[in-house]
Design an enzyme around this catalytic site. Structure first.
Site, PDB file in Angstrom:
ATOM      1  N   GLY A  39       0.802  -1.212   0.000  1.00  0.00           N
ATOM      2  CA  GLY A  39       0.000   0.000   0.000  1.00  0.00           C
ATOM      3  C   GLY A  39       0.835   1.262   0.000  1.00  0.00           C
ATOM      4  O   GLY A  39       1.990   1.273   0.435  1.00  0.00           O
ATOM      5  N   SER A  40       0.244   2.338  -0.500  1.00  0.00           N
ATOM      6  CA  SER A  40       0.882   3.655  -0.409  1.00  0.00           C
ATOM      7  C   SER A  40       0.773   4.164   1.026  1.00  0.00           C
ATOM      8  O   SER A  40       0.066   3.607   1.858  1.00  0.00           O
ATOM      9  CB  SER A  40       0.190   4.636  -1.354  1.00  0.00           C
ATOM     10  OG  SER A  40       0.296   4.213  -2.689  1.00  0.00           O
ATOM     11  N   GLY A  41       1.487   5.249   1.292  1.00  0.00           N
ATOM     12  CA  GLY A  41       1.463   5.841   2.616  1.00  0.00           C
ATOM     13  C   GLY A  41       2.645   5.456   3.469  1.00  0.00           C
ATOM     14  O   GLY A  41       2.821   5.986   4.575  1.00  0.00           O
ATOM     15  N   HIS A  42       3.479   4.525   2.965  1.00  0.00           N
ATOM     16  CA  HIS A  42       4.645   4.073   3.716  1.00  0.00           C
ATOM     17  C   HIS A  42       5.953   4.637   3.148  1.00  0.00           C
ATOM     18  O   HIS A  42       7.027   4.156   3.501  1.00  0.00           O
ATOM     19  CB  HIS A  42       4.713   2.546   3.701  1.00  0.00           C
ATOM     20  CG  HIS A  42       3.532   1.883   4.317  1.00  0.00           C
ATOM     21  ND1 HIS A  42       3.183   2.046   5.632  1.00  0.00           N
ATOM     22  CD2 HIS A  42       2.593   1.038   3.776  1.00  0.00           C
ATOM     23  CE1 HIS A  42       2.094   1.332   5.900  1.00  0.00           C
ATOM     24  NE2 HIS A  42       1.700   0.728   4.778  1.00  0.00           N
TER      25      HIS A  42
ATOM     26  N   ASP B 154      -2.367  -8.634   0.589  1.00  0.00           N
ATOM     27  CA  ASP B 154      -1.138  -8.855  -0.183  1.00  0.00           C
ATOM     28  C   ASP B 154      -0.966 -10.332  -0.516  1.00  0.00           C
ATOM     29  O   ASP B 154      -0.597 -10.687  -1.644  1.00  0.00           O
ATOM     30  CB  ASP B 154       0.077  -8.350   0.610  1.00  0.00           C
ATOM     31  CG  ASP B 154       0.101  -6.843   0.728  1.00  0.00           C
ATOM     32  OD1 ASP B 154       0.203  -6.168  -0.306  1.00  0.00           O
ATOM     33  OD2 ASP B 154       0.029  -6.336   1.853  1.00  0.00           O
TER      34      ASP B 154
ATOM     35  N   HIS C 150      -0.379   0.279  10.288  1.00  0.00           N
ATOM     36  CA  HIS C 150      -1.666   0.791   9.814  1.00  0.00           C
ATOM     37  C   HIS C 150      -2.566   1.159  10.977  1.00  0.00           C
ATOM     38  O   HIS C 150      -3.760   1.374  10.799  1.00  0.00           O
ATOM     39  CB  HIS C 150      -2.366  -0.249   8.939  1.00  0.00           C
ATOM     40  CG  HIS C 150      -1.510  -0.794   7.844  1.00  0.00           C
ATOM     41  ND1 HIS C 150      -1.020  -2.070   7.864  1.00  0.00           N
ATOM     42  CD2 HIS C 150      -1.055  -0.208   6.709  1.00  0.00           C
ATOM     43  CE1 HIS C 150      -0.293  -2.266   6.781  1.00  0.00           C
ATOM     44  NE2 HIS C 150      -0.296  -1.155   6.063  1.00  0.00           N
TER      45      HIS C 150
END
Length: 334
Positions: free
Chosen positions: A55-58, A111, A221
């Protein structure tokens, strides 16, 4: 919870667009899928491809680690969400050089499902052999006897580093799976959360903590940790994190390790270096040799406050691969 964005629903695609334009010598976007990023440099025939994603945001994980000595491609998901099979498959097809592709990703249900589907499709549609390494470094997410249930967090940086170097050194797919799994087996991480982040679409905090509270073992998360309590000093928190790691993975005096003190997004480097100072002190007291160290934002959670400590135990093979040079847009090692 303020953010410099345009339309909240377009943040990932606008980020990718800016990223590709900022680093054209390193990466390019596949025309077939706007979430597939691959290395811009030609790779030699016979090299096993290394594909990462999540995921994005990391950021800088995961797309910041495509480049020489690291991954060959990344599949980018929505914020805190797995990429679907399509961008994984397209990137796999492009980076395959006849010897297969290794997938590295964190142990999360989405994932596991989507990368698994992409691996099946790669075999069925293109005859590409895919190996898989699930990252399970988060000590707080399951007991040692259920290690296969653990989440993957910042320690994934080490596994990517090892696999990318091994790929460049000519390891075959089965050898690459073996050494990356060894890196995962020798890696442990433990984190602490201080303040929440907010998703662009909601603007609401991802979890709640009091002004004087912290949470040991909080997930990247916002998944629940193992213990909430009053905020402690940097040394007290660091001692808890490192002690939990060394209890889970005993390391003998004279053995070598590599350490990552990772910020979750809004934690200053001042705080991270104070934490590293304590990590270094604890390792010295135990006679453990620090081979190499990394301090900074390597796997974040938007603007979350907090940090994690990752330790990988080294043998001679892993030490050589960790020391291998790398040149990525968000990570360079000489």
């Amino acid at each position: 919870m303020k953010k410099l964005i345009n339309n909240p629903n377009h943040v990932v695609d606008e980020m990718i667009s800016g990223y590709i334009k900022a680093h054209p010598n390193h990466v390019k976007l596949l025309e077939e899928n706007k979430r597939s990023i691959v290395t811009a440099k030609p790779t030699i025939e016979g090299k096993v491809g290394v594909l990462i994603g999540g995921g994005s945001g990391h950021e800088p994980a995961f797309m910041g680690y495509v480049g020489d000595g690291m991954a060959d491609a990344v599949a980018v998901g929505n914020i805190f969400a797995s990429p679907p099979p399509d961008p994984i498959l397209e990137a796999t097809r492009v980076i395959d050089k006849g010897e297969g592709v290794l997938y590295i990703y964190g142990n999360y249900a989405g994932d596991v499902m989507n990368f698994g589907m992409a691996a099946d499709l790669a075999d069925l549609e293109y005859g590409i052999e895919v190996g898989t390494v699930l990252v399970t470094d988060d000590v707080a997410s399951a007991p040692i006897e259920e290690k296969e249930k653990r989440r993957g967090i910042a320690g994934e940086f080490f596994i990517t580093k090892v696999a990318g170097a091994a790929s460049e050194k000519g390891y075959k797919l089965n050898e690459l799976v073996s050494v990356a799994n060894k890196a995962n087996d020798y890696t442990r991480s433990m984190g602490v959360g201080l303040t929440p982040c907010s998703l662009p679409q909601t603007g609401q905090p991802s979890f709640e903590l009091g002004e004087d509270e912290m949470e040991i073992g909080l997930g990247h998360h916002g998944e629940p940790g193992v213990e909430k309590g009053k905020l402690q000093t940097a040394d007290e928190v660091t001692e808890r994190l490192v002690q939990d790691i060394l209890t889970d993975m005993p390391i003998s005096s004279g053995e070598k390790v590599v350490v990552l003190v990772n910020g979750l997004g809004s934690t200053t480097k001042m705080e991270l270096y104070i934490m590293f100072n304590k990590v270094n002190e604890m390792l010295k007291e135990k006679g453990i040799n620090l081979h190499r160290s990394y301090v900074g934002d390597y796997s974040t959670s938007l603007e979350m406050g907090g940090a994690s400590v990752s330790i990988m135990k080294l043998d001679d093979e892993l030490a050589e691969l960790i020391d291998h040079s790398a040149d990525c847009p968000m990570f360079v090692q000489k």
